[in-house]
Design a protein around this motif. Structure first.
Motif, PDB file in Angstrom:
ATOM      1  N   ASN A 112       0.832  -1.214   0.000  1.00  0.00           N
ATOM      2  CA  ASN A 112       0.000   0.000   0.000  1.00  0.00           C
ATOM      3  C   ASN A 112       0.865   1.261   0.000  1.00  0.00           C
ATOM      4  O   ASN A 112       0.537   2.239  -0.658  1.00  0.00           O
ATOM      5  CB  ASN A 112      -0.971  -0.024   1.181  1.00  0.00           C
ATOM      6  N   LEU A 113       1.974   1.213   0.711  1.00  0.00           N
ATOM      7  CA  LEU A 113       2.897   2.359   0.681  1.00  0.00           C
ATOM      8  C   LEU A 113       3.430   2.545  -0.740  1.00  0.00           C
ATOM      9  O   LEU A 113       3.491   3.668  -1.256  1.00  0.00           O
ATOM     10  CB  LEU A 113       4.047   2.107   1.665  1.00  0.00           C
ATOM     11  N   LEU A 114       3.777   1.441  -1.384  1.00  0.00           N
ATOM     12  CA  LEU A 114       4.275   1.546  -2.769  1.00  0.00           C
ATOM     13  C   LEU A 114       3.171   2.047  -3.694  1.00  0.00           C
ATOM     14  O   LEU A 114       3.435   2.799  -4.639  1.00  0.00           O
ATOM     15  CB  LEU A 114       4.820   0.185  -3.223  1.00  0.00           C
ATOM     16  N   ASP A 115       1.932   1.679  -3.396  1.00  0.00           N
ATOM     17  CA  ASP A 115       0.809   2.187  -4.192  1.00  0.00           C
ATOM     18  C   ASP A 115       0.682   3.710  -4.010  1.00  0.00           C
ATOM     19  O   ASP A 115       0.463   4.444  -4.978  1.00  0.00           O
ATOM     20  CB  ASP A 115      -0.479   1.483  -3.744  1.00  0.00           C
ATOM     21  N   GLU A 140       3.643   1.584   6.086  1.00  0.00           N
ATOM     22  CA  GLU A 140       2.619   0.762   5.438  1.00  0.00           C
ATOM     23  C   GLU A 140       1.322   0.784   6.258  1.00  0.00           C
ATOM     24  O   GLU A 140       0.229   0.921   5.707  1.00  0.00           O
ATOM     25  CB  GLU A 140       3.131  -0.675   5.286  1.00  0.00           C
ATOM     26  N   GLY A 141       1.452   0.664   7.574  1.00  0.00           N
ATOM     27  CA  GLY A 141       0.262   0.704   8.432  1.00  0.00           C
ATOM     28  C   GLY A 141      -0.450   2.041   8.311  1.00  0.00           C
ATOM     29  O   GLY A 141      -1.686   2.111   8.253  1.00  0.00           O
ATOM     30  N   ALA A 142       0.323   3.123   8.250  1.00  0.00           N
ATOM     31  CA  ALA A 142      -0.279   4.460   8.131  1.00  0.00           C
ATOM     32  C   ALA A 142      -1.072   4.576   6.831  1.00  0.00           C
ATOM     33  O   ALA A 142      -2.209   5.057   6.822  1.00  0.00           O
ATOM     34  CB  ALA A 142       0.822   5.525   8.185  1.00  0.00           C
ATOM     35  N   VAL A 143      -0.484   4.097   5.730  1.00  0.00           N
ATOM     36  CA  VAL A 143      -1.180   4.210   4.435  1.00  0.00           C
ATOM     37  C   VAL A 143      -2.431   3.329   4.431  1.00  0.00           C
ATOM     38  O   VAL A 143      -3.498   3.746   3.972  1.00  0.00           O
ATOM     39  CB  VAL A 143      -0.231   3.845   3.274  1.00  0.00           C
ATOM     40  N   ARG A 144      -2.317   2.127   4.960  1.00  0.00           N
ATOM     41  CA  ARG A 144      -3.499   1.267   5.045  1.00  0.00           C
ATOM     42  C   ARG A 144      -4.623   1.969   5.802  1.00  0.00           C
ATOM     43  O   ARG A 144      -5.787   1.907   5.411  1.00  0.00           O
ATOM     44  CB  ARG A 144      -3.174  -0.029   5.791  1.00  0.00           C
ATOM     45  N   SER A 145      -4.260   2.620   6.920  1.00  0.00           N
ATOM     46  CA  SER A 145      -5.304   3.281   7.719  1.00  0.00           C
ATOM     47  C   SER A 145      -5.948   4.413   6.917  1.00  0.00           C
ATOM     48  O   SER A 145      -7.157   4.610   6.982  1.00  0.00           O
ATOM     49  CB  SER A 145      -4.708   3.815   9.024  1.00  0.00           C
ATOM     50  N   GLY A 146      -5.144   5.143   6.151  1.00  0.00           N
ATOM     51  CA  GLY A 146      -5.695   6.234   5.343  1.00  0.00           C
ATOM     52  C   GLY A 146      -6.623   5.708   4.266  1.00  0.00           C
ATOM     53  O   GLY A 146      -7.713   6.253   4.030  1.00  0.00           O
ATOM     54  N   TYR A 147      -6.201   4.622   3.610  1.00  0.00           N
ATOM     55  CA  TYR A 147      -7.048   4.025   2.567  1.00  0.00           C
ATOM     56  C   TYR A 147      -8.348   3.475   3.176  1.00  0.00           C
ATOM     57  O   TYR A 147      -9.414   3.572   2.595  1.00  0.00           O
ATOM     58  CB  TYR A 147      -6.293   2.897   1.852  1.00  0.00           C
ATOM     59  N   ARG A 148      -8.224   2.876   4.366  1.00  0.00           N
ATOM     60  CA  ARG A 148      -9.438   2.340   5.008  1.00  0.00           C
ATOM     61  C   ARG A 148     -10.420   3.452   5.329  1.00  0.00           C
ATOM     62  O   ARG A 148     -11.629   3.307   5.139  1.00  0.00           O
ATOM     63  CB  ARG A 148      -9.081   1.623   6.307  1.00  0.00           C
ATOM     64  N   ALA A 149      -9.894   4.572   5.852  1.00  0.00           N
ATOM     65  CA  ALA A 149     -10.772   5.694   6.178  1.00  0.00           C
ATOM     66  C   ALA A 149     -11.406   6.240   4.892  1.00  0.00           C
ATOM     67  O   ALA A 149     -12.602   6.575   4.876  1.00  0.00           O
ATOM     68  CB  ALA A 149      -9.982   6.786   6.902  1.00  0.00           C
ATOM     69  N   ALA A 150     -10.630   6.289   3.813  1.00  0.00           N
ATOM     70  CA  ALA A 150     -11.182   6.781   2.537  1.00  0.00           C
ATOM     71  C   ALA A 150     -12.277   5.835   2.023  1.00  0.00           C
ATOM     72  O   ALA A 150     -13.305   6.283   1.504  1.00  0.00           O
ATOM     73  CB  ALA A 150     -10.051   6.915   1.512  1.00  0.00           C
ATOM     74  N   GLU A 151     -12.068   4.531   2.187  1.00  0.00           N
ATOM     75  CA  GLU A 151     -13.113   3.575   1.777  1.00  0.00           C
ATOM     76  C   GLU A 151     -14.381   3.793   2.604  1.00  0.00           C
ATOM     77  O   GLU A 151     -15.495   3.740   2.078  1.00  0.00           O
ATOM     78  CB  GLU A 151     -12.629   2.128   1.993  1.00  0.00           C
ATOM     79  N   ALA A 152     -14.204   4.058   3.913  1.00  0.00           N
ATOM     80  CA  ALA A 152     -15.369   4.264   4.784  1.00  0.00           C
ATOM     81  C   ALA A 152     -16.119   5.536   4.379  1.00  0.00           C
ATOM     82  O   ALA A 152     -17.350   5.568   4.397  1.00  0.00           O
ATOM     83  CB  ALA A 152     -14.919   4.335   6.246  1.00  0.00           C
ATOM     84  N   VAL A 153     -15.371   6.578   4.005  1.00  0.00           N
ATOM     85  CA  VAL A 153     -16.030   7.811   3.522  1.00  0.00           C
ATOM     86  C   VAL A 153     -16.852   7.471   2.276  1.00  0.00           C
ATOM     87  O   VAL A 153     -18.009   7.889   2.142  1.00  0.00           O
ATOM     88  CB  VAL A 153     -14.987   8.903   3.198  1.00  0.00           C
ATOM     89  N   CYS A 154     -16.286   6.709   1.360  1.00  0.00           N
ATOM     90  CA  CYS A 154     -17.004   6.361   0.121  1.00  0.00           C
ATOM     91  C   CYS A 154     -18.264   5.558   0.439  1.00  0.00           C
ATOM     92  O   CYS A 154     -19.311   5.779  -0.176  1.00  0.00           O
ATOM     93  CB  CYS A 154     -16.094   5.589  -0.828  1.00  0.00           C
ATOM     94  N   ARG A 155     -18.168   4.650   1.413  1.00  0.00           N
ATOM     95  CA  ARG A 155     -19.377   3.885   1.789  1.00  0.00           C
ATOM     96  C   ARG A 155     -20.464   4.827   2.264  1.00  0.00           C
ATOM     97  O   ARG A 155     -21.624   4.699   1.904  1.00  0.00           O
ATOM     98  CB  ARG A 155     -19.053   2.861   2.883  1.00  0.00           C
ATOM     99  N   LEU A 156     -20.068   5.834   3.081  1.00  0.00           N
ATOM    100  CA  LEU A 156     -21.047   6.818   3.577  1.00  0.00           C
ATOM    101  C   LEU A 156     -21.717   7.534   2.397  1.00  0.00           C
ATOM    102  O   LEU A 156     -22.900   7.866   2.451  1.00  0.00           O
ATOM    103  CB  LEU A 156     -20.322   7.846   4.464  1.00  0.00           C
ATOM    104  N   LEU A 157     -20.950   7.735   1.348  1.00  0.00           N
ATOM    105  CA  LEU A 157     -21.470   8.466   0.186  1.00  0.00           C
ATOM    106  C   LEU A 157     -22.196   7.540  -0.790  1.00  0.00           C
ATOM    107  O   LEU A 157     -22.619   7.958  -1.865  1.00  0.00           O
ATOM    108  CB  LEU A 157     -20.303   9.159  -0.548  1.00  0.00           C
ATOM    109  N   GLY A 158     -22.307   6.269  -0.414  1.00  0.00           N
ATOM    110  CA  GLY A 158     -23.014   5.308  -1.270  1.00  0.00           C
ATOM    111  C   GLY A 158     -22.155   4.769  -2.397  1.00  0.00           C
ATOM    112  O   GLY A 158     -22.669   4.184  -3.348  1.00  0.00           O
ATOM    113  N   GLU A 159     -20.846   4.951  -2.310  1.00  0.00           N
ATOM    114  CA  GLU A 159     -19.950   4.442  -3.356  1.00  0.00           C
ATOM    115  C   GLU A 159     -19.206   3.224  -2.816  1.00  0.00           C
ATOM    116  O   GLU A 159     -18.736   3.251  -1.687  1.00  0.00           O
ATOM    117  CB  GLU A 159     -18.881   5.490  -3.713  1.00  0.00           C
TER     118      GLU A 159
END
Ligand SMILES: Cc1cc2nc3c(=O)[nH]c(=O)nc-3n(C[C@H](O)[C@H](O)[C@H](O)COP(=O)(O)OP(=O)(O)OC[C@H]3O[C@@H](n4cnc5c(N)ncnc54)[C@H](O)[C@@H]3O)c2cc1C
Length: 439
Positions: free
Chosen positions: A65-68, A410-429
């Motif tokens: 995820n960091l490399l991503d 890597e853990g930091a980036v994973r947490s950021g991506y997870r939070a972004a996924e949760a925001v998208c779920r809230l938005l119905g995406e």
């Protein structure tokens, strides 16, 4: 398109902002300091203004995820990967560890057999331990609550095998002593980095200062991402429906549809004490970086594990004349005055590199990060919070939240991506940003 405000421009906040902006949303990244990067950043030395990293940060190829994130920022080409690890014993005898021709999981068999710092009997003992680890991974249920040291004792790993084989890998990867780290993290390091893909163990070292990888200019080039530096979030305004209306800053409120707190745990605790039920479970573990400039080269190795030394790792920063020693879980160094740290470091280097005995130390800089990482203690995993909170449009990120990884980039980036996924779920995406482990 939604507007998302993110507090904290460390790697967690940056990755959430980059993912959301590249998914078509507006991301406002609010950072208290004058530069982004958080704990993975560079400093200018007083006097000379020379830029050095606060401490060497390394990644492994299994940090997918960091490399991503680095690909998103266009900086993946600035990471140099090393295929060989060098273990140096007092006296200078060196062993090289790296993948050979055999396919995974046997790719290390050749170099493991050739290691000179373990006797044949010790290698058998370590191999027995590794076989037990692979056999129990994914099956044993008490690994989150069991100290790694207790597991090693259970597997009858001798003190020398622990100190020379297990500790150099685990203490630096997890930044904690073996008796203070949960065995689940120790298992993960070996399972993913050593027995995952054949190249998963390769060590990435940035070719440029950390501050250049995630500079404000680079972030501002991402369409939809706005970064505001020197903007500390000082409070949170809630609306009548129980959601968040704005982040409060000294330059006024920042309103948005969704909010992410990507802050270290002491900062979130100060801002929103009710966010986590058991703050006392979260403790820090320190790291020290000792930067040394000599008048001549002391080694040709690019990096080295210093066996039987409290100084653990050496990184060659410039032709063997500028080196950095990295000490993980460095509690003992917090007590020592700077002069003692330097004197003992230089004396110690002479034990490993004869050229150090002839070299003059020209200058030095010691960084002691008391709050470097969270301590990955037994029992902590169940207490790390998820991205979702009891406030529907407020989410948490930060390497200390629930990622399954120890305190790493890597853990930091994973947490950021997870939070972004949760925001998208809230938005119905329905969007996926987190890439799965390679093993
Ligand atoms: C010395 C050292 C060596 C390390 N070595 C490695 C390594 O080799 N490999 C590795 O993978 N990891 C390493 N780490 C760990 C890694 O740096 C961290 O796990 C990771 O960078 C944490 O990222 P983060 O975004 O979660 O938190 P942080 O980087 O702490 O970011 C949080 C950000 O929030 C900001 N902030 C705080 N309060 C506020 C507020 N109220 N309003 C706005 N902004 C605020 C901070 O200024 C900071 O920029 C090391 C850490 C240290 C300190």
């Amino acid at each position: 398109m939604a507007r998302v405000a993110i507090a904290g421009a460390g790697l967690a906040g940056i990755s959430a902002a980059a993912a959301l902006a590249q998914a078509g949303h507006e991301a406002a990244l609010l950072e208290a300091r004058p530069a982004p990067g958080g704990r993975a950043s560079s400093i200018a030395l007083p006097g000379s203004g020379e830029i050095i990293d606060n401490c060497q940060h390394i990644l492994l190829k299994c940090c997918v995820n960091l490399l991503d994130l680095y690909r998103r920022l266009g900086v993946e080409g600035l990471i140099e990967f090393h295929r060989k690890f060098f273990y140096v014993e007092p006296g200078g005898r060196t062993s090289v560890f790296g993948a050979g021709l055999l396919p995974a999981p046997l790719h290390f068999a050749g170099s493991f057999a050739r290691l000179r710092f373990l006797t044949p009997a010790e290698k058998l003992e370590a191999a027995r331990g590794l076989a037990a680890l692979l056999g129990e991974a994914g099956r044993r249920k008490d690994l989150d609550s069991l100290p790694m040291q207790a597991w090693l004792e259970e597997k009858r790993q001798s003190r020398r095998v622990v100190e020379r084989f297990w500790a150099p890998v685990l203490v630096s990867a997890i930044n904690e002593e073996l008796d203070r780290m949960a065995a689940s993290h120790g298992f993960q390091v070996f399972r993913v980095a050593f027995f995952g893909a054949k190249d998963a163990y390769q060590m990435g070292v940035p070719r440029v200062p950390l501050g250049e990888l995630c500079s404000a200019e680079r972030l501002a080039r991402i369409p939809g991402l706005e970064i505001r530096l020197r903007t500390r979030v000082t409070g949170i305004a809630f609306d009548e429906g129980g959601g968040v209306r704005a982040f409060l800053t000294e330059s006024g409120p920042v309103e948005a549809d969704a909010f992410i707190c990507a802050l270290p745990f002491p900062a979130l605790r100060a801002l929103l004490p009710e966010a986590v039920p058991d703050w006392d479970a979260f403790r820090h573990s320190p790291i020290a970086g000792i930067h040394l400039w000599f008048d001549r080269p002391i080694t040709e190795l690019p990096h080295a594990v210093l066996l039987d030394s409290p100084y653990q790792w050496l990184f060659n920063k410039r032709e063997g004349r500028q080196v950095q020693l990295v000490v993980s879980a460095a509690r003992f160094l917090l007590e020592w005055p700077r002069e003692r740290i330097l004197r003992e470091a230089v004396e110690d280097l002479k034990r490993y590199f004869p050229a150090a005995a002839r070299a003059e130390l020209e200058r030095a800089h010691v960084v002691r990060e008391v709050r470097a990482t969270f301590s990955a203690a037994p029992g902590l995993e169940a207490k790390r919070p998820r991205a979702e909170t009891r406030w529907p449009n407020l989410f948490l990120a930060g390497e200390w939240t629930q990622t399954g990884w120890p305190s790493t980039m890597e853990g930091a980036v994973r947490s950021g991506y997870r939070a972004a996924e949760a925001v998208c779920r809230l938005l119905g995406e329905s969007r996926r940003f987190v890439l799965p482990d390679i093993a």
